[in-house]
Design an enzyme around this catalytic site. Structure first.
Site, short mmCIF file in Angstrom:
data_model
loop_
_atom_site.label_atom_id
_atom_site.label_comp_id
_atom_site.label_asym_id
_atom_site.label_seq_id
_atom_site.Cartn_x
_atom_site.Cartn_y
_atom_site.Cartn_z
N GLY A 100 -5.28 -11.10 4.02
CA GLY A 100 -3.87 -10.98 4.36
C GLY A 100 -3.67 -10.31 5.70
O GLY A 100 -4.62 -10.05 6.44
N GLY A 156 -3.22 -1.54 3.86
CA GLY A 156 -3.86 -1.04 2.65
C GLY A 156 -5.06 -0.15 2.94
O GLY A 156 -5.78 0.25 2.03
N GLU A 200 -12.69 -5.07 6.12
CA GLU A 200 -12.07 -6.40 6.32
C GLU A 200 -12.51 -6.98 7.65
O GLU A 200 -12.90 -8.15 7.75
CB GLU A 200 -10.55 -6.29 6.29
CG GLU A 200 -9.97 -6.08 4.91
CD GLU A 200 -8.47 -5.83 4.94
OE1 GLU A 200 -7.96 -5.34 5.97
OE2 GLU A 200 -7.80 -6.18 3.96
O1 DER Z 1 -4.62 -3.99 4.63
C1 DER Z 1 -4.56 -5.17 5.01
O2 DER Z 1 -4.86 -5.57 6.13
C2 DER Z 1 -4.03 -6.16 4.04
O3 DER Z 1 -4.41 -7.42 4.39
C3 DER Z 1 -2.60 -5.95 3.87
O4 DER Z 1 -2.02 -5.05 4.70
C4 DER Z 1 -1.70 -7.09 3.62
O5 DER Z 1 -1.17 -6.72 2.40
P1 DER Z 1 -0.18 -7.60 1.56
O6 DER Z 1 -0.81 -8.97 1.47
O7 DER Z 1 -0.15 -6.88 0.24
O8 DER Z 1 1.12 -7.59 2.29
#
Ligand code: DER
Length: 223
Positions: free
Chosen positions: A83, A97, A103
């Site tokens: 995401g 997050g 990531e």
């Molecule tokens: O932490 C991140 O990069 C995640 O991908 C995130 O921020 C996106 O979170 P969401 O899909 O719950 O909006």
């Protein structure tokens, strides 16, 4: 809610792009979680994949979904699905997050990196604070370096414990506000050079495709 539908259809659409025998980077956050769930359903239907999780949360979700797990020592990632907090023309903002260090390692190792978002994430320019992962003892020098770059640093404090949010690797998260970021590549280079910064949430020229879900259940694929 509408956002829930938009996230779910984006995640499900990206999972359709996964081929049999793939090694799949499993992203963190609520939108990537829908992809993990959808992938689990394809695994149950016979798709042979191995997943590389990008966080404690992604690993737990993958185990619950019945996705066999591997790691970067054993496998190179064929396709990653993750995401984002904002999607701009040349860069993503991630780290909402706090999973952005792992990531970025997994997403950048992937042959193909698919981003899954609801349409509220698509922007002309990144303007939210950039999450940094910082070694705890470097907090004050990093804050000074951010100020010298014209930004404002704020340590992300936890709500369910006394003290800061900690990443899976024991770093603290410092949110660096710069207002509208016109040149994310230049800022990314500067942030990476600050001693004590072990990762940041600017992913420059990273996505091979962006799946944008909407509340009406439609998905646009931008690549
Ligand atoms: O932490 C991140 O990069 C995640 O991908 C995130 O921020 C996106 O979170 P969401 O899909 O719950 O909006």
């Amino acid at each position: 809610t509408d956002r829930t539908t938009a996230k779910r259809v984006a995640g499900e659409a990206a999972v359709e792009a996964i081929d049999d025998e793939s090694v799949v980077g499993l992203g963190s956050g609520s939108t990537a979680a829908t992809a993990i769930t959808a992938l689990g359903e394809r695994v149950a239907a016979g798709l042979a994949v191995r997943g590389v999780p990008t966080s404690w949360q992604a690993r737990q979700r993958a185990r619950e979904a019945g996705i066999p797990l591997t790691d970067l020592d054993a496998d190179r990632v064929d396709i990653a699905i993750d995401g984002a907090d904002q999607v701009a023309p040349t860069a993503l903002l991630k780290g909402g997050g706090g999973a952005h260090v792992r990531e970025k390692i997994v997403d950048s190792d992937a042959e193909r990196f698919l981003v899954v978002v609801d349409d509220s994430k698509v922007v002309d320019a990144i303007d939210q604070p950039v999450p940094l992962a910082v070694l705890p003892e470097a907090r004050r020098p990093v804050a000074d370096a951010i100020a010298a770059l014209g930004g404002a640093a704020e340590t992300r404090m936890a709500t369910r414990r006394d003290g800061p949010v900690l990443t899976d690797d024991g770093a603290i998260v410092v949110d660096a506000a710069f207002g509208v970021i016109d040149d994310p590549a230049a800022l990314a280079t500067e942030l990476s050079a600050i001693p004590g910064v072990v990762g940041h949430g600017l992913f420059v020229d990273a996505a091979d495709a962006v799946y944008v879900g909407s509340a009406d259940g439609s998905v646009a694929v931008c690549d």
